[in-house]
Motif scaffolding. Sequence first.
Motif, PDB file in Angstrom:
ATOM      1  N   GLU A   2       4.841  10.162  -8.627  1.00 34.85           N
ATOM      2  CA  GLU A   2       5.002   9.797 -10.040  1.00 34.85           C
ATOM      3  C   GLU A   2       6.339   9.110 -10.303  1.00 34.85           C
ATOM      4  O   GLU A   2       7.095   9.505 -11.203  1.00 34.85           O
ATOM      5  N   ILE A   3       6.608   8.078  -9.514  1.00 37.18           N
ATOM      6  CA  ILE A   3       7.828   7.286  -9.650  1.00 37.18           C
ATOM      7  C   ILE A   3       7.415   5.823  -9.686  1.00 37.18           C
ATOM      8  O   ILE A   3       6.510   5.411  -8.965  1.00 37.18           O
ATOM      9  N   GLU A   4       8.077   5.046 -10.538  1.00 30.64           N
ATOM     10  CA  GLU A   4       7.780   3.624 -10.634  1.00 30.64           C
ATOM     11  C   GLU A   4       8.094   2.910  -9.323  1.00 30.64           C
ATOM     12  O   GLU A   4       9.134   3.167  -8.715  1.00 30.64           O
ATOM     13  N   GLU A   5       7.201   1.998  -8.919  1.00 30.34           N
ATOM     14  CA  GLU A   5       7.428   1.233  -7.686  1.00 30.34           C
ATOM     15  C   GLU A   5       8.715   0.426  -7.755  1.00 30.34           C
ATOM     16  O   GLU A   5       9.324   0.131  -6.727  1.00 30.34           O
ATOM     17  N   SER A   6       9.159   0.083  -8.948  1.00 30.45           N
ATOM     18  CA  SER A   6      10.394  -0.696  -9.099  1.00 30.45           C
ATOM     19  C   SER A   6      11.617   0.077  -8.601  1.00 30.45           C
ATOM     20  O   SER A   6      12.668  -0.510  -8.353  1.00 30.45           O
ATOM     21  N   GLU A   7      11.478   1.385  -8.436  1.00 34.14           N
ATOM     22  CA  GLU A   7      12.568   2.219  -7.930  1.00 34.14           C
ATOM     23  C   GLU A   7      12.724   2.095  -6.414  1.00 34.14           C
ATOM     24  O   GLU A   7      13.714   2.521  -5.846  1.00 34.14           O
ATOM     25  N   GLN A  61       0.819  -1.208   0.000  1.00 32.43           N
ATOM     26  CA  GLN A  61       0.000   0.000   0.000  1.00 32.43           C
ATOM     27  C   GLN A  61       0.858   1.265   0.000  1.00 32.43           C
ATOM     28  O   GLN A  61       0.580   2.209  -0.751  1.00 32.43           O
ATOM     29  N   VAL A  62       1.904   1.290   0.816  1.00 30.72           N
ATOM     30  CA  VAL A  62       2.784   2.464   0.876  1.00 30.72           C
ATOM     31  C   VAL A  62       3.445   2.690  -0.480  1.00 30.72           C
ATOM     32  O   VAL A  62       3.464   3.806  -1.000  1.00 30.72           O
ATOM     33  N   ASN A  63       3.971   1.629  -1.071  1.00 31.28           N
ATOM     34  CA  ASN A  63       4.633   1.775  -2.370  1.00 31.28           C
ATOM     35  C   ASN A  63       3.674   2.285  -3.433  1.00 31.28           C
ATOM     36  O   ASN A  63       4.029   3.150  -4.240  1.00 31.28           O
ATOM     37  N   SER A  64       2.458   1.777  -3.413  1.00 29.12           N
ATOM     38  CA  SER A  64       1.451   2.220  -4.371  1.00 29.12           C
ATOM     39  C   SER A  64       1.118   3.698  -4.171  1.00 29.12           C
ATOM     40  O   SER A  64       1.063   4.473  -5.134  1.00 29.12           O
ATOM     41  N   LEU A  65       0.911   4.102  -2.909  1.00 35.55           N
ATOM     42  CA  LEU A  65       0.618   5.502  -2.601  1.00 35.55           C
ATOM     43  C   LEU A  65       1.754   6.427  -3.034  1.00 35.55           C
ATOM     44  O   LEU A  65       1.527   7.468  -3.647  1.00 35.55           O
ATOM     45  N   LEU A  66       2.986   6.034  -2.706  1.00 38.78           N
ATOM     46  CA  LEU A  66       4.139   6.876  -3.034  1.00 38.78           C
ATOM     47  C   LEU A  66       4.368   6.950  -4.536  1.00 38.78           C
ATOM     48  O   LEU A  66       4.707   8.014  -5.071  1.00 38.78           O
TER      49      LEU A  66
END
Length: 81
Positions: free
Chosen positions: A19-24, A9-14
């Motif tokens: 506007e940064i890919e979660e893979s980062e 959830q945090v990664n999705s929100l951030l």
Amino acid sequence: MTREEIISQVNSLLAEEFEIEESEFAPEANLKETLQLDSINLVDLIALVQTTYKITIPVEDLKKIQTFNNLYDYIESHLPA
């Protein structure tokens, strides 16, 4: 809420907010560097976390939150029961 749910959830929100890919997002990566946070963005991040998880992050605790893992740990340990 499990740790895995918090991380997801945090990664999705951030990712959406900044506007940064979660893979980062790596657990040991520096939050400020990865998200390219200035002081205003940092306030946005804290407000987002506080609103989403119904927790309060005192200013003195901000110094402890340097990495994504620190953020996940903080949320996990401060979630209302």
